[in-house]
Every structure is written in C-alpha cells, then in structure tokens.
Design a protein around this motif. Structure first.
Motif, PDB file in Angstrom:
ATOM      1  N   ASP A  94       0.987  -1.286  -0.151  1.00  0.00           N
ATOM      2  CA  ASP A  94      -0.027   0.808  -0.238  1.00  0.00           C
ATOM      3  C   ASP A  94       0.775   0.835   0.272  1.00  0.00           C
ATOM      4  O   ASP A  94       2.128   1.568   0.372  1.00  0.00           O
ATOM      5  N   ASP A  96       0.062   3.828   1.484  1.00  0.00           N
ATOM      6  CA  ASP A  96       0.022   4.480   2.572  1.00  0.00           C
ATOM      7  C   ASP A  96       1.250   4.451   4.325  1.00  0.00           C
ATOM      8  O   ASP A  96       0.881   4.462   5.491  1.00  0.00           O
ATOM      9  N   GLN A  98       1.572   1.744   5.534  1.00  0.00           N
ATOM     10  CA  GLN A  98       1.384   1.327   6.664  1.00  0.00           C
ATOM     11  C   GLN A  98       1.039  -0.425   6.357  1.00  0.00           C
ATOM     12  O   GLN A  98       1.598  -1.043   7.052  1.00  0.00           O
ATOM     13  N   ARG A 200      -1.966   4.869   8.934  1.00  0.00           N
ATOM     14  CA  ARG A 200      -2.096   5.541   7.906  1.00  0.00           C
ATOM     15  C   ARG A 200      -1.075   6.350   8.155  1.00  0.00           C
ATOM     16  O   ARG A 200      -1.477   7.503   9.032  1.00  0.00           O
TER      17      ARG A 200
HETATM   18 MG    MG Z   1      -4.208   1.426   4.478  1.00  0.00          MG
END
Ligand code: MG
Ligand code: UDP
Length: 317
Positions: A94, A96, A98, A200
C-alpha cells in the motif's frame, strides 16, 4: 542481479506519495544484490496523484506508473501491476506506509530460502475502528468455514511472490477479483511473517462500512457456493414441514370435521414462505449477477497514461 518489482496501488494518495517513496527508497538503498523498480498504479485519482507520479518518473529512473481512465478499485490496480511486472519477485504494498517497507528484507530472505511467496500477516488490528475489526473477524470466520480456500485473518495483500506464482495469479483472469482468495487458491509454498498494525501515514482510508460489506459478500460468493446450498436446504426443510402439516390437517379434518379459525397461522406461513423465497431468489441473483458480469468479459482496467514500455492492457480482443 535479481529484479524486484514493487507494485503500489494509489487512489488519491497525494499526501503520502513523497513520504512513501522516500521511506521505501531508504530501505532498498540498504539492500544490495537486487534491482528494484516501482510500479505505481494510479487508480483514477481525483487529486494530484498522477502529477506526482509523472514527476517521479521524470526524476527517478526506477519509477514506472500506470494511470487508469477511472477508479477501478484496488483489486484491478493490483492486477494491472502484476500483469505489467517483469521482475523475478513481485511485491504488492500500500502507498500509505501501513505496509512497512522494512519487511522487504525478511521477505527477500524467505524467497531465497526457496519459498514461492512471503506474505505478511497483521498480528493486531490496533488503530482500526472497533466495529470494522469485529465484522472483519466474523467475515474471516465465516469465509474459512464455508469456502474451499483458506484465508488467514489479518492477511492482506501485502506479499512478495515469485514469477511462477504471479503468472498463476494473472492466469486467473476473472473480472470480479478477490485477491485474498486467489492467492490462497493458486497454492504455492508461502511463508507467513507477522507485523504490527501501523496507522496510515497521511490521508484517509478509502473504505467505508458498505464498501467493505459488499467486498465481503463478493469474497464469499467468489469462492463458495455454500449460500446456494443453504437456500436449497432451507427450501427443503420448509417444504417438508408444510407437507407434514398438510397431512396433520387432513387427518384432523377427517376426524373432527371442518374448522374455520386459522387466519393468523395462514398469514404467518404465507409471509414466512414468501420471505424465504425472496431470500433464495436474492442469493441466486448474487450468483447470476456474477455470471452476467463474467460473461460480458469486460476489461478489469483501462489504461489512460503510462510510461511502461509495452503496457499490457486487459482487452480481450
Ligand atoms: Mg491503508
Ligand atoms: N486503493 C486503490 N483503489 C481504491 C482504493 C484504494 O488503489 O479504489 C489503494 C490505496 O491508495 C492504498 C491501498 O489501496 O494504497 C489501501 O487502501 P486504504 O489504505 O484506503 O485501505 P485500508 O488500509 O484502510 O484497508
């Protein structure tokens, strides 16, 4: 030198992309013996995501991007990334942060040990909304019981795969994709590693309750026909009970003669059976809708702009 493709689906991630690139770059700069390429997929973002990616592509030679003509969803973005990958190992992560980039190191180690895949499992869901955690856990319980595939709770799409496995995943060209199921269905030797949930880095989640709910229904119907069986069993049970009741009424009428009362029970039964029928139709409808969408064979994604040399689109011509 082995090539590793980092596949990053991005939807409205302008706030985090620079940070993501820097953080990930820091990690891969410390790894020798591999050549890394980023494949960013702009999933029809409405913000400056594409602009930032085009900027990256001009500045850094390890950045490829594919931009969709509209938002097709993360599943389609991952599929496009995998289809356009050329590396020996492919990692989906991802944008972000994460999915901690530092896990690339243990993942590569696992691949060198001979695993086909190294998947990261979220050990905790701390930081996620309580309601979401609750329903997600229920979902995994149900799906693991009734479907032919095994999807560990907490397993996301964060995983590194070798060419053989990625080819198998791409070969599953279904339009309505549910990767967690697909990854498990194709098999291969997978090593699981745990990681702590992180929040995030910036921006916000693209999922809401209903999106997740409908994703969960897709996940169940894509890998299990159990709901169809349930509706047949319930139908069978209701019909059998009705038949027994019928015999009871006939015998009762023969012995005691006609009696008129029974309005409430009649209405109740009509409503009950009607409800059951509608439910069964609904379940059937879910599967028919799936067949309908698959049969139309629409592309999973449409590319609008890219700097990939020979982009593989998804038109079945
Ligand atoms: Mg996320
Ligand atoms: N994403 C995407 N298309 C979408 C929704 C999300 O490509 O339609 C990407 C998003 O940019 C992020 C990843 O999928 O890189 C995970 O999304 P998000 O962080 O919103 O999900 P969560 O972590 O809350 O499950």
């Amino acid at each position: 030198m082995k090539k590793v493709d980092l596949i990053v689906p991005c939807f409205n991630e302008e706030q985090v992309l620079n940070l993501f690139y820097d953080e990930t770059k820091k990690v891969i700069n410390g790894i020798s013996g591999y050549e890394f390429t980023f494949i960013f997929i702009d999933d029809g973002s409405k913000d400056r995501t594409l602009e930032i990616l085009e900027g990256f592509a001009q500045k850094y030679k390890d950045v490829k991007y594919i931009s969709f003509s509209r938002n097709f969803g993360k599943e389609s973005a991952m599929y496009a990334g995998l289809k356009n990958s050329t590396g020996d190992y492919m990692l989906v992560l991802d944008a972000d942060l994460q999915h901690p980039p530092k896990l690339i190191i243990p993942m590569l180690e696992a691949m060198e040990e001979g695993y086909d895949c190294c998947a990261a499992n979220r050990a905790t869901r701390d930081g996620d909304p309580a309601l979401r955690t609750f329903f997600t856990r229920r979902f995994y319980r149900i799906v693991n019981k009734i479907s032919e595939v095994d999807m560990p709770d907490g397993a996301g799409d964060f995983r590194m795969m070798n060419r053989a496995m990625v080819n198998a995943v791409i070969a599953m060209s279904e339009v309505q994709r549910f990767s967690k199921g697909i990854f498990s269905w194709v098999g291969f030797k997978t090593k699981w590693i745990n990681f702590e949930n992180v929040e995030r880095a910036a921006g916000e989640t693209k999922w809401n309750f209903w999106k997740l709910f409908s994703y969960a229904i897709d996940g169940i119907t894509a890998f299990s026909t159990f709901p169809l069986k349930v509706s047949s069993y319930v139908g069978l049970f209701t019909a059998a009970s009705a038949f027994i009741y019928l015999i009871y009424i006939i015998i009762k009428t023969l012995i005691f003669g006609k009696d008129l009362p029974g309005y409430a029970s009649t209405i109740t039964l009509i409503l009950f059976v009607g409800g059951m029928l509608l439910l069964a139709c609904g379940i059937l409808g879910e599967y028919i809708a799936k067949i309908y969408l698959e049969v139309k064979n629409r592309p999973v994604y449409i590319i609008r702009r890219t700097n990939v040399d020979e982009p593989k689109d998804d038109y079945h011509i």
